[in-house]
Design a protein around this motif. Structure first.
Motif, mmCIF file in Angstrom:
data_model
loop_
_atom_site.group_PDB
_atom_site.id
_atom_site.type_symbol
_atom_site.label_atom_id
_atom_site.label_comp_id
_atom_site.label_asym_id
_atom_site.label_seq_id
_atom_site.Cartn_x
_atom_site.Cartn_y
_atom_site.Cartn_z
ATOM 1 N N GLY A 93 0.733 -1.262 -0.066
ATOM 2 C CA GLY A 93 -0.114 -0.143 -0.009
ATOM 3 C C GLY A 93 0.814 1.298 -0.001
ATOM 4 N N GLU A 94 0.564 2.256 -0.416
ATOM 5 C CA GLU A 94 1.016 3.362 -0.570
ATOM 6 C C GLU A 94 1.520 4.177 0.928
ATOM 7 O OE1 GLU A 94 0.120 7.956 -2.006
ATOM 8 O OE2 GLU A 94 -0.385 6.605 -3.426
ATOM 9 N N LYS A 95 0.563 4.039 1.812
ATOM 10 C CA LYS A 95 0.707 4.300 3.035
ATOM 11 C C LYS A 95 2.021 3.429 3.762
ATOM 12 C CE LYS A 95 -2.073 5.064 7.184
ATOM 13 N NZ LYS A 95 -3.230 5.014 7.925
ATOM 14 N N GLN A 96 1.970 2.332 3.393
ATOM 15 C CA GLN A 96 3.040 1.361 3.943
ATOM 16 C C GLN A 96 4.428 1.914 3.294
ATOM 17 O OE1 GLN A 96 1.161 -2.373 3.021
ATOM 18 N NE2 GLN A 96 1.178 -2.846 5.297
ATOM 19 N N GLN A 97 4.258 2.139 2.345
ATOM 20 C CA GLN A 97 5.658 2.614 1.793
ATOM 21 C C GLN A 97 6.036 3.950 2.178
ATOM 22 O OE1 GLN A 97 5.828 2.339 -2.721
ATOM 23 N NE2 GLN A 97 8.171 2.887 -2.758
ATOM 24 N N ASP A 98 5.230 4.960 2.462
ATOM 25 C CA ASP A 98 5.356 6.044 2.918
ATOM 26 C C ASP A 98 5.921 6.066 4.308
ATOM 27 O OD1 ASP A 98 4.662 7.194 0.488
ATOM 28 O OD2 ASP A 98 2.622 7.846 1.286
ATOM 29 N N LEU A 99 5.398 5.069 5.037
ATOM 30 C CA LEU A 99 5.843 4.784 6.474
ATOM 31 C C LEU A 99 7.116 4.297 6.228
ATOM 32 C CD1 LEU A 99 4.902 5.090 9.304
ATOM 33 C CD2 LEU A 99 3.862 2.820 9.068
ATOM 34 N N LEU A 100 7.475 3.179 5.432
ATOM 35 C CA LEU A 100 8.813 2.732 5.334
ATOM 36 C C LEU A 100 9.889 3.894 5.037
ATOM 37 C CD1 LEU A 100 10.675 0.482 5.444
ATOM 38 C CD2 LEU A 100 10.089 0.016 3.050
ATOM 39 N N THR A 101 9.443 4.932 4.100
ATOM 40 C CA THR A 101 10.400 5.981 3.982
ATOM 41 C C THR A 101 10.415 6.723 5.110
ATOM 42 O OG1 THR A 101 9.656 6.081 1.686
ATOM 43 C CG2 THR A 101 10.765 8.029 2.415
ATOM 44 N N ARG A 102 9.580 7.048 6.056
ATOM 45 C CA ARG A 102 9.857 7.748 7.135
ATOM 46 C C ARG A 102 10.560 7.088 8.134
ATOM 47 N NH1 ARG A 102 3.881 9.268 7.521
ATOM 48 N NH2 ARG A 102 3.835 7.679 9.319
ATOM 49 N N PHE A 103 10.494 5.887 8.535
ATOM 50 C CA PHE A 103 11.459 5.117 9.203
ATOM 51 C C PHE A 103 12.640 4.807 8.851
ATOM 52 C CE2 PHE A 103 7.305 3.026 10.915
ATOM 53 C CZ PHE A 103 7.269 3.493 12.327
ATOM 54 N N ALA A 104 13.134 4.834 7.427
ATOM 55 C CA ALA A 104 14.204 4.819 6.879
ATOM 56 C C ALA A 104 14.941 5.806 7.193
ATOM 57 C CB ALA A 104 14.129 4.792 5.352
ATOM 58 N N LEU A 105 14.417 7.171 7.309
ATOM 59 C CA LEU A 105 14.863 8.519 7.507
ATOM 60 C C LEU A 105 15.192 8.663 9.079
ATOM 61 C CD1 LEU A 105 12.509 10.872 5.635
ATOM 62 C CD2 LEU A 105 15.057 10.522 5.202
ATOM 63 N N ALA A 106 14.326 8.007 9.992
ATOM 64 C CA ALA A 106 14.425 7.820 11.477
ATOM 65 C C ALA A 106 15.671 7.074 11.571
ATOM 66 C CB ALA A 106 13.097 7.423 11.901
ATOM 67 N N LEU A 107 15.811 5.980 10.703
ATOM 68 C CA LEU A 107 17.256 5.014 11.089
ATOM 69 C C LEU A 107 18.511 5.581 10.735
ATOM 70 C CD1 LEU A 107 15.715 1.617 9.871
ATOM 71 C CD2 LEU A 107 16.341 2.220 12.159
ATOM 72 N N GLY A 108 18.253 6.980 9.960
ATOM 73 C CA GLY A 108 19.720 7.496 9.607
ATOM 74 C C GLY A 108 20.145 7.440 8.356
ATOM 75 N N PHE A 109 19.183 7.047 7.431
ATOM 76 C CA PHE A 109 19.182 7.300 6.127
ATOM 77 C C PHE A 109 19.234 8.643 5.696
ATOM 78 C CE2 PHE A 109 18.525 2.686 6.642
ATOM 79 C CZ PHE A 109 19.767 2.278 6.029
ATOM 80 N N THR A 110 19.845 9.010 4.601
ATOM 81 C CA THR A 110 19.955 10.717 4.193
ATOM 82 C C THR A 110 18.482 10.928 3.416
ATOM 83 O OG1 THR A 110 21.262 10.510 2.535
ATOM 84 C CG2 THR A 110 22.177 11.028 4.258
#
Length: 143
Positions: A93-110
């Motif tokens: 789902g689009e919402k899941q991909q957006d959430l994954l992007t936010r978590f990737a940022l929170a994990l320290g990816f630029t």
């Protein structure tokens, strides 16, 4: 309190934060499917999440912050777990991909390359690669 108690406490809190992040991905579409539940059950054991903690996190997954690991390989392991949760119910789902992007940022990816990282992670998980292959491919994706 001894040094080992402090280390253990920090380690357990990071695991709870990681587990709560994955629960948030699972809940992003409003429900936890049987496939997601099975994945969460396995991950809880791996992360040493007690049954009481498991239920507490399911009830309030926002209670624990995402604590990014210092080592890049550990960040990739967490990204792998999160990406697998996105695909656990075979519906991206689009919402899941957006959430994954936010978590990737929170994990320290630029922010400059997070879209590329998430896209690559999702493609690898879609190919059903194991953690070692995922880590290798993510570390060498600019070749």
């Amino acid at each position: 309190m001894s040094i080992s108690d402090l280390f253990d406490s920090g380690f357990r809190n990071r695991n709870k934060g990681h587990f709560s992040a994955i629960v948030r991905v699972a809940l992003s579409d409003g429900t936890i499917t049987p496939e997601e539940k099975k994945f969460l059950d396995k991950l809880a054991i791996k992360l040493e999440i007690s049954q009481a903690e498991y239920e507490e996190i399911l009830e309030n997954p926002l209670k624990y912050p995402v604590n990014p690991p210092l080592m890049h390989t550990h960040r990739l392991e967490r990204l792998y777990d999160l990406a697998r949760m996105v695909y656990a119910d075979d519906v991206l789902g689009e919402k899941q991909q957006d959430l994954l992007t936010r978590f990737a940022l929170a994990l320290g990816f630029t922010a400059g390359n997070v879209g590329y990282i998430v896209d690559k992670a999702l493609k690898l998980v879609d190919m059903n690669v194991d953690l070692d292959t995922f880590t290798y491919e993510m570390q060498h994706m600019n070749r």
